[in-house]
Design a protein around this motif. Structure first.
Motif, PDB file in Angstrom:
ATOM      1  N   THR A 194      24.709   2.866 -26.353  1.00  0.00           N
ATOM      2  CA  THR A 194      23.936   3.371 -25.216  1.00  0.00           C
ATOM      3  C   THR A 194      24.297   4.814 -24.914  1.00  0.00           C
ATOM      4  O   THR A 194      23.421   5.647 -24.628  1.00  0.00           O
ATOM      5  CB  THR A 194      24.179   2.490 -23.974  1.00  0.00           C
ATOM      6  OG1 THR A 194      23.791   1.146 -24.275  1.00  0.00           O
ATOM      7  CG2 THR A 194      23.369   2.987 -22.788  1.00  0.00           C
ATOM      8  N   GLY A 195      25.590   5.128 -24.970  1.00  0.00           N
ATOM      9  CA  GLY A 195      26.031   6.494 -24.719  1.00  0.00           C
ATOM     10  C   GLY A 195      25.517   7.489 -25.744  1.00  0.00           C
ATOM     11  O   GLY A 195      25.333   8.673 -25.430  1.00  0.00           O
ATOM     12  N   LEU A 196      25.259   7.010 -26.966  1.00  0.00           N
ATOM     13  CA  LEU A 196      24.757   7.905 -28.003  1.00  0.00           C
ATOM     14  C   LEU A 196      23.337   8.385 -27.725  1.00  0.00           C
ATOM     15  O   LEU A 196      22.990   9.526 -28.031  1.00  0.00           O
ATOM     16  CB  LEU A 196      24.781   7.194 -29.363  1.00  0.00           C
ATOM     17  CG  LEU A 196      26.125   7.052 -30.065  1.00  0.00           C
ATOM     18  CD1 LEU A 196      25.974   6.169 -31.300  1.00  0.00           C
ATOM     19  CD2 LEU A 196      26.672   8.425 -30.465  1.00  0.00           C
ATOM     20  N   LEU A 197      22.502   7.508 -27.143  1.00  0.00           N
ATOM     21  CA  LEU A 197      21.084   7.849 -27.043  1.00  0.00           C
ATOM     22  C   LEU A 197      20.571   8.017 -25.623  1.00  0.00           C
ATOM     23  O   LEU A 197      19.796   8.944 -25.344  1.00  0.00           O
ATOM     24  CB  LEU A 197      20.247   6.777 -27.748  1.00  0.00           C
ATOM     25  CG  LEU A 197      18.727   7.024 -27.775  1.00  0.00           C
ATOM     26  CD1 LEU A 197      18.405   8.308 -28.537  1.00  0.00           C
ATOM     27  CD2 LEU A 197      17.996   5.845 -28.395  1.00  0.00           C
ATOM     28  N   ARG A 198      20.980   7.139 -24.687  1.00  0.00           N
ATOM     29  CA  ARG A 198      20.324   7.135 -23.376  1.00  0.00           C
ATOM     30  C   ARG A 198      20.353   8.483 -22.659  1.00  0.00           C
ATOM     31  O   ARG A 198      19.335   8.907 -22.089  1.00  0.00           O
ATOM     32  CB  ARG A 198      20.929   6.050 -22.476  1.00  0.00           C
ATOM     33  CG  ARG A 198      20.071   5.783 -21.248  1.00  0.00           C
ATOM     34  CD  ARG A 198      20.473   4.512 -20.546  1.00  0.00           C
ATOM     35  NE  ARG A 198      21.705   4.648 -19.783  1.00  0.00           N
ATOM     36  CZ  ARG A 198      22.225   3.687 -19.036  1.00  0.00           C
ATOM     37  NH1 ARG A 198      21.634   2.509 -18.989  1.00  0.00           N
ATOM     38  NH2 ARG A 198      23.332   3.878 -18.358  1.00  0.00           N
ATOM     39  N   PRO A 199      21.483   9.228 -22.671  1.00  0.00           N
ATOM     40  CA  PRO A 199      21.457  10.521 -21.984  1.00  0.00           C
ATOM     41  C   PRO A 199      20.546  11.548 -22.647  1.00  0.00           C
ATOM     42  O   PRO A 199      20.218  12.571 -22.048  1.00  0.00           O
ATOM     43  CB  PRO A 199      22.926  10.978 -22.036  1.00  0.00           C
ATOM     44  CG  PRO A 199      23.714   9.741 -22.317  1.00  0.00           C
ATOM     45  CD  PRO A 199      22.825   8.897 -23.160  1.00  0.00           C
ATOM     46  N   PHE A 200      20.155  11.277 -23.906  1.00  0.00           N
ATOM     47  CA  PHE A 200      19.397  12.276 -24.667  1.00  0.00           C
ATOM     48  C   PHE A 200      18.013  11.765 -25.068  1.00  0.00           C
ATOM     49  O   PHE A 200      17.377  12.329 -25.952  1.00  0.00           O
ATOM     50  CB  PHE A 200      20.187  12.679 -25.917  1.00  0.00           C
ATOM     51  CG  PHE A 200      21.597  13.094 -25.616  1.00  0.00           C
ATOM     52  CD1 PHE A 200      21.859  14.331 -25.025  1.00  0.00           C
ATOM     53  CD2 PHE A 200      22.657  12.255 -25.881  1.00  0.00           C
ATOM     54  CE1 PHE A 200      23.151  14.713 -24.724  1.00  0.00           C
ATOM     55  CE2 PHE A 200      23.959  12.630 -25.574  1.00  0.00           C
ATOM     56  CZ  PHE A 200      24.211  13.861 -24.991  1.00  0.00           C
ATOM     57  N   LEU A 209      30.371   4.398 -22.797  1.00  0.00           N
ATOM     58  CA  LEU A 209      29.311   5.366 -22.533  1.00  0.00           C
ATOM     59  C   LEU A 209      29.831   6.793 -22.672  1.00  0.00           C
ATOM     60  O   LEU A 209      29.155   7.665 -23.242  1.00  0.00           O
ATOM     61  CB  LEU A 209      28.756   5.157 -21.124  1.00  0.00           C
ATOM     62  CG  LEU A 209      27.905   3.907 -20.884  1.00  0.00           C
ATOM     63  CD1 LEU A 209      27.635   3.726 -19.401  1.00  0.00           C
ATOM     64  CD2 LEU A 209      26.592   3.988 -21.657  1.00  0.00           C
ATOM     65  N   GLY A 210      31.037   7.037 -22.145  1.00  0.00           N
ATOM     66  CA  GLY A 210      31.605   8.384 -22.224  1.00  0.00           C
ATOM     67  C   GLY A 210      31.879   8.820 -23.652  1.00  0.00           C
ATOM     68  O   GLY A 210      31.556   9.945 -24.042  1.00  0.00           O
ATOM     69  N   VAL A 211      32.468   7.920 -24.438  1.00  0.00           N
ATOM     70  CA  VAL A 211      32.756   8.256 -25.837  1.00  0.00           C
ATOM     71  C   VAL A 211      31.456   8.488 -26.602  1.00  0.00           C
ATOM     72  O   VAL A 211      31.333   9.443 -27.380  1.00  0.00           O
ATOM     73  CB  VAL A 211      33.584   7.131 -26.497  1.00  0.00           C
ATOM     74  CG1 VAL A 211      33.703   7.362 -28.004  1.00  0.00           C
ATOM     75  CG2 VAL A 211      34.974   7.059 -25.870  1.00  0.00           C
ATOM     76  N   GLY A 212      30.472   7.626 -26.378  1.00  0.00           N
ATOM     77  CA  GLY A 212      29.192   7.800 -27.053  1.00  0.00           C
ATOM     78  C   GLY A 212      28.526   9.110 -26.691  1.00  0.00           C
ATOM     79  O   GLY A 212      27.999   9.814 -27.561  1.00  0.00           O
ATOM     80  N   ALA A 213      28.564   9.465 -25.410  1.00  0.00           N
ATOM     81  CA  ALA A 213      27.950  10.721 -24.971  1.00  0.00           C
ATOM     82  C   ALA A 213      28.673  11.925 -25.561  1.00  0.00           C
ATOM     83  O   ALA A 213      28.038  12.920 -25.944  1.00  0.00           O
ATOM     84  CB  ALA A 213      27.947  10.796 -23.449  1.00  0.00           C
ATOM     85  N   LEU A 214      30.003  11.846 -25.659  1.00  0.00           N
ATOM     86  CA  LEU A 214      30.766  12.955 -26.254  1.00  0.00           C
ATOM     87  C   LEU A 214      30.425  13.116 -27.734  1.00  0.00           C
ATOM     88  O   LEU A 214      30.244  14.237 -28.228  1.00  0.00           O
ATOM     89  CB  LEU A 214      32.264  12.713 -26.074  1.00  0.00           C
ATOM     90  CG  LEU A 214      32.831  12.929 -24.672  1.00  0.00           C
ATOM     91  CD1 LEU A 214      34.295  12.517 -24.622  1.00  0.00           C
ATOM     92  CD2 LEU A 214      32.681  14.400 -24.261  1.00  0.00           C
ATOM     93  N   ALA A 228      28.504  16.383 -29.429  1.00  0.00           N
ATOM     94  CA  ALA A 228      29.045  17.115 -30.575  1.00  0.00           C
ATOM     95  C   ALA A 228      28.038  17.201 -31.713  1.00  0.00           C
ATOM     96  O   ALA A 228      28.070  18.148 -32.513  1.00  0.00           O
ATOM     97  CB  ALA A 228      30.328  16.451 -31.060  1.00  0.00           C
ATOM     98  N   CYS A 229      27.128  16.223 -31.794  1.00  0.00           N
ATOM     99  CA  CYS A 229      26.160  16.185 -32.898  1.00  0.00           C
ATOM    100  C   CYS A 229      24.855  16.912 -32.590  1.00  0.00           C
ATOM    101  O   CYS A 229      24.019  17.090 -33.494  1.00  0.00           O
ATOM    102  CB  CYS A 229      25.839  14.737 -33.268  1.00  0.00           C
ATOM    103  SG  CYS A 229      27.232  13.806 -33.921  1.00  0.00           S
ATOM    104  N   ALA A 239      19.802  15.217 -36.163  1.00  0.00           N
ATOM    105  CA  ALA A 239      20.941  14.566 -35.513  1.00  0.00           C
ATOM    106  C   ALA A 239      20.473  13.542 -34.488  1.00  0.00           C
ATOM    107  O   ALA A 239      21.069  12.465 -34.357  1.00  0.00           O
ATOM    108  CB  ALA A 239      21.829  15.614 -34.855  1.00  0.00           C
ATOM    109  N   LEU A 240      19.411  13.851 -33.751  1.00  0.00           N
ATOM    110  CA  LEU A 240      18.895  12.904 -32.767  1.00  0.00           C
ATOM    111  C   LEU A 240      18.375  11.631 -33.434  1.00  0.00           C
ATOM    112  O   LEU A 240      18.588  10.527 -32.928  1.00  0.00           O
ATOM    113  CB  LEU A 240      17.785  13.559 -31.943  1.00  0.00           C
ATOM    114  CG  LEU A 240      18.252  14.551 -30.871  1.00  0.00           C
ATOM    115  CD1 LEU A 240      17.071  15.336 -30.324  1.00  0.00           C
ATOM    116  CD2 LEU A 240      18.955  13.824 -29.733  1.00  0.00           C
ATOM    117  N   ARG A 241      17.715  11.786 -34.572  1.00  0.00           N
ATOM    118  CA  ARG A 241      17.263  10.604 -35.313  1.00  0.00           C
ATOM    119  C   ARG A 241      18.458   9.771 -35.777  1.00  0.00           C
ATOM    120  O   ARG A 241      18.443   8.536 -35.713  1.00  0.00           O
ATOM    121  CB  ARG A 241      16.404  11.013 -36.509  1.00  0.00           C
ATOM    122  CG  ARG A 241      14.985  11.421 -36.159  1.00  0.00           C
ATOM    123  CD  ARG A 241      14.131  11.557 -37.406  1.00  0.00           C
ATOM    124  NE  ARG A 241      12.768  11.900 -37.088  1.00  0.00           N
ATOM    125  CZ  ARG A 241      11.824  11.026 -36.737  1.00  0.00           C
ATOM    126  NH1 ARG A 241      12.137   9.737 -36.656  1.00  0.00           N
ATOM    127  NH2 ARG A 241      10.599  11.421 -36.469  1.00  0.00           N
TER     128      ARG A 241
END
Length: 405
Positions: A32-38, A156-161, A165-166, A173-175
């Motif tokens: 969730t942290g990888l995608l939801r904020p972006f 969530l924090g680790v995923g967002a970080l 970075a990506c 990178a978003l894909r």
């Protein structure tokens, strides 16, 4: 009144659903942290949609996702637990798959993907709370709910970080992050389903008080809509104020967000344990007071001529985070304690409806009040939150019984 005086990691893991379920929560939060904020950036950068169209689709997904909550509540009241959690994760995996299949320039498939993501995001909290309430009881349940929130915030924090970075990689990178999110959701769904936890549907004997209707909780639900504004203060209100009104560096809102995440991860369980000696309703009212005090602090820090600036806002944000921690550690715990066993799912669904509604409207309210000055924004939030705290404290229930549940 039952209290929890120590934190025992192994017992806490068992009370939270067991090791596999804890791993499922961590993997789900990481994805969730990888995608939801972006997600907004995905719509704009990858699918070439306009920002307004992307935002409207995302908002519609959240709002329509709320419609599923009554059905989720009934499903839970039939005894389903880990299956509902796994389903909420699987629905989001389907949403990510549809997102990846959406051609550039097509808004409707993106809207459908946002809807699936919204349904999963809305269903998960109630399903998770019901599962924990089945495994743990009394104040141990409160601590387990707090531990789940701390673990989720860490993921969530680790995923967002990692995602931040990506981001230099642009659309590619978003894909890649979307693919990783889909895999994470599928993995988490499989782990949650493997727990195979089910509750026997509760049917109280005729004449038993527990067989009565579910509590209305009108004051609590109305207050919760205002309380949840605190969850969007670090992400929306403070960046808006710091950057557009105080003309501070974007580093300041980023630092406030990181500090908020770290404090929640490290303090959520200890603070919940510390406050377990007090009635849950009193603790929830205290959370409203802390939040209102922090809003008044923001008012003093951002008023013309205050001269405190960004450092003062950052300092006051710690008080706001403490209020958020106290709120999160007591609100769901109070609802699960109030709910009779046969209506636990429906009561949790109603509570999550109020939470989802507050989260949906708070960005619009905050951005509408901000241009009218600090008094309108922070004074309005402080007044509304104090009224909500008063409503929570005034509403009656069997607090003596709640302490032993």
């Amino acid at each position: 009144m039952e209290t929890v005086t120590t934190i025992r990691p192994r017992a806490l893991v068992r009370a939270s659903g067991g090791p596999r379920y804890a791993v499922a929560l961590a993997v789900d939060a990481l994805g969730t942290g990888l995608l939801r904020p972006f997600l907004l950036l995905y719509g704009v950068m990858v699918l070439r949609l306009s920002a307004p169209a992307t935002g409207i689709a995302m908002t519609a997904g959240i709002v329509v996702g709320l419609v599923c909550m009554p059905a989720v509540g009934r499903w839970l009241d039939r005894g389903a637990r880990s299956t509902v959690v796994a389903a909420s994760m699987l629905v989001r995996a389907l949403g990510v798959a549809l997102l990846l299949a959406t051609p550039a320039g097509h808004v409707w498939p993106f809207a459908a993907a946002a809807l699936l993501l919204g349904v999963g995001n809305q269903a998960w909290p109630a399903a998770h709370a019901a599962l924990v309430a089945t495994v743990a009881h009394g104040r141990e349940r409160d601590t387990a709910l707090a531990a789940g929130r701390a673990l989720r915030n860490a993921g969530l924090g680790v995923g967002a970080l990692l995602a931040t970075a990506c981001l230099a990689g642009g659309a590619t990178a978003l894909r890649a992050m979307a693919v990783a999110t889909g895999i994470a959701y599928l993995t988490a769904a499989a782990l949650a389903w493997s727990v195979r936890l089910r509750a026997r549907p509760a049917v109280a004997p005729e004449g038993d008080a527990a067989a009565g209707p579910a509590p209305r909780m009108r004051g609590l639900l109305a207050a919760n809509v205002v309380y949840v504004f605190c969850l969007n203060v670090p992400e929306i209100a403070l960046p808006l104020v710091l950057v557009t009104q105080l003309h501070a560096s974007p580093v300041w809102p980023a630092a406030v967000f990181v500090a908020n995440t770290v404090l929640v991860v490290t303090l959520q369980v200890p603070v919940t344990v510390l406050l377990s000696r007090f009635p849950r309703r009193n603790v929830l009212a205290l959370a409203g007071v802390l939040l209102a005090v922090s809003y008044l602090g923001f008012l003093a820090a951002t008023s013309p001529g205050g001269g405190w600036g960004a450092p003062a806002v950052a300092a006051v944000s710690v008080v706001c985070t403490l209020g958020e921690i106290v709120y999160a550690g007591s609100a769901t715990a109070l609802v699960t304690a109030l709910a009779p066993a046969h209506a636990l799912g429906r009561v949790l669904a109603r509570f999550e409806l109020s939470t989802g509604f507050g989260l949906a409207v708070s960005p619009a309210v905050i951005t509408a009040l901000a241009p009218h000055g600090p008094t309108a924004l922070w004074g309005g939030l402080a007044g509304a939150t104090l009224l909500s705290a008063s409503a929570v404290a005034a509403e009656k229930d069997d607090d003596a019984g709640l302490g032993r549940r």
